[in-house]
Design a protein around this motif. Structure first.
Motif, PDB file in Angstrom:
ATOM      1  N   GLN A 126      90.257   1.913  26.785  1.00  0.00           N
ATOM      2  CA  GLN A 126      91.324   1.641  25.819  1.00  0.00           C
ATOM      3  C   GLN A 126      92.634   2.279  26.263  1.00  0.00           C
ATOM      4  N   SER A 183      93.648   2.739  29.316  1.00  0.00           N
ATOM      5  CA  SER A 183      94.183   1.849  30.346  1.00  0.00           C
ATOM      6  C   SER A 183      94.814   0.610  29.713  1.00  0.00           C
ATOM      7  N   GLN A 184      94.205   0.099  28.653  1.00  0.00           N
ATOM      8  CA  GLN A 184      94.755  -1.081  27.982  1.00  0.00           C
ATOM      9  C   GLN A 184      96.049  -0.751  27.246  1.00  0.00           C
ATOM     10  N   SER A 215      98.459  -1.054  30.322  1.00  0.00           N
ATOM     11  CA  SER A 215      98.642  -2.347  30.997  1.00  0.00           C
ATOM     12  C   SER A 215      98.809  -3.536  30.064  1.00  0.00           C
ATOM     13  N   ARG A 216      98.145  -3.525  28.938  1.00  0.00           N
ATOM     14  CA  ARG A 216      98.180  -4.689  28.058  1.00  0.00           C
ATOM     15  C   ARG A 216      99.123  -4.485  26.872  1.00  0.00           C
ATOM     16  N   ASP A 217      98.979  -3.363  26.180  1.00  0.00           N
ATOM     17  CA  ASP A 217      99.747  -3.135  24.950  1.00  0.00           C
ATOM     18  C   ASP A 217     101.130  -2.530  25.214  1.00  0.00           C
TER      19      ASP A 217
END
Length: 195
Positions: A30, A32-33, A36-38
């Protein structure tokens, strides 16, 4: 170089990806997300050591208040981290950190051909224990490592433990750009050409 008394005796409170996740009761993936994502987390309050980010605990404990959806801080985990790293101090900015090194930087500092030589020296007690073990990786304050160099050199059999003065100067002044100074892409991103 003059090292202030506070950082010579105590160390700044830090967290790696695993500890950051534990502070918010999520899996390390999470974290890492969030990057990179959020895009709710970045490396502004992180020091890159041996290719991994380590955030200031001061930043990490306030992170949940800054996200679009408030995240609850696990106070028990925060207390455990503070106790584990004590005596310590709360750094508020990355530039308040003393020079810190991981296996990659120590290998470059001593011109070791492999990090395995360092792990062997640590495992046999010839190299000082790490000041931290965060997210499974050892981290040392640079100056005590440098102070130990004469003893390492005197006891050396196959490894010279000679300090590379250019690497030492770069680690001390924050300009080090050798092995471990950047986060290397993994997975699909590793095969892509940087933009």
């Amino acid at each position: 170089m003059t090292v202030d008394t506070e950082s010579a005796i105590r160390k700044p409170y830090l967290v790696g990806r695993i500890e950051f996740a534990a502070l918010y009761d999520v899996k390390p993936l999470q974290v890492s997300q969030w990057i990179s994502r959020d895009h709710t987390l970045d490396y502004r309050y992180a020091k890159i050591i041996s290719g991994s980010p380590y955030w200031l605990l001061e930043f990490a404990r306030q992170f949940g208040e800054t996200t679009p959806r408030k995240r609850h801080l696990n106070e028990t985990e925060l207390a455990r981290l503070v106790k584990e790293q004590s005596p310590g101090y709360w750094a508020r900015e990355i530039d308040q950190l003393p020079p810190l090194v991981g296996q990659s930087e120590v290998a470059a500092l001593f011109q070791l051909t492999s990090s395995a030589l360092l792990r062997n020296a640590v495992g046999t007690g010839r190299f000082r224990p790490a000041d931290y073990t965060l997210s499974g990786s050892p981290i040392w304050r640079l100056e005590p490592v440098v102070e130990d160099a004469p003893v390492l050199q005197a006891d050396a059999r196959t490894v010279g433990w000679k300090i590379d003065e250019e690497v030492l100067a770069a680690l001390r002044n924050g300009s080090y750009d050798g092995p471990g100074s950047r986060i290397m892409p993994r997975g699909k991103a590793a095969g892509q050409t940087p933009k």
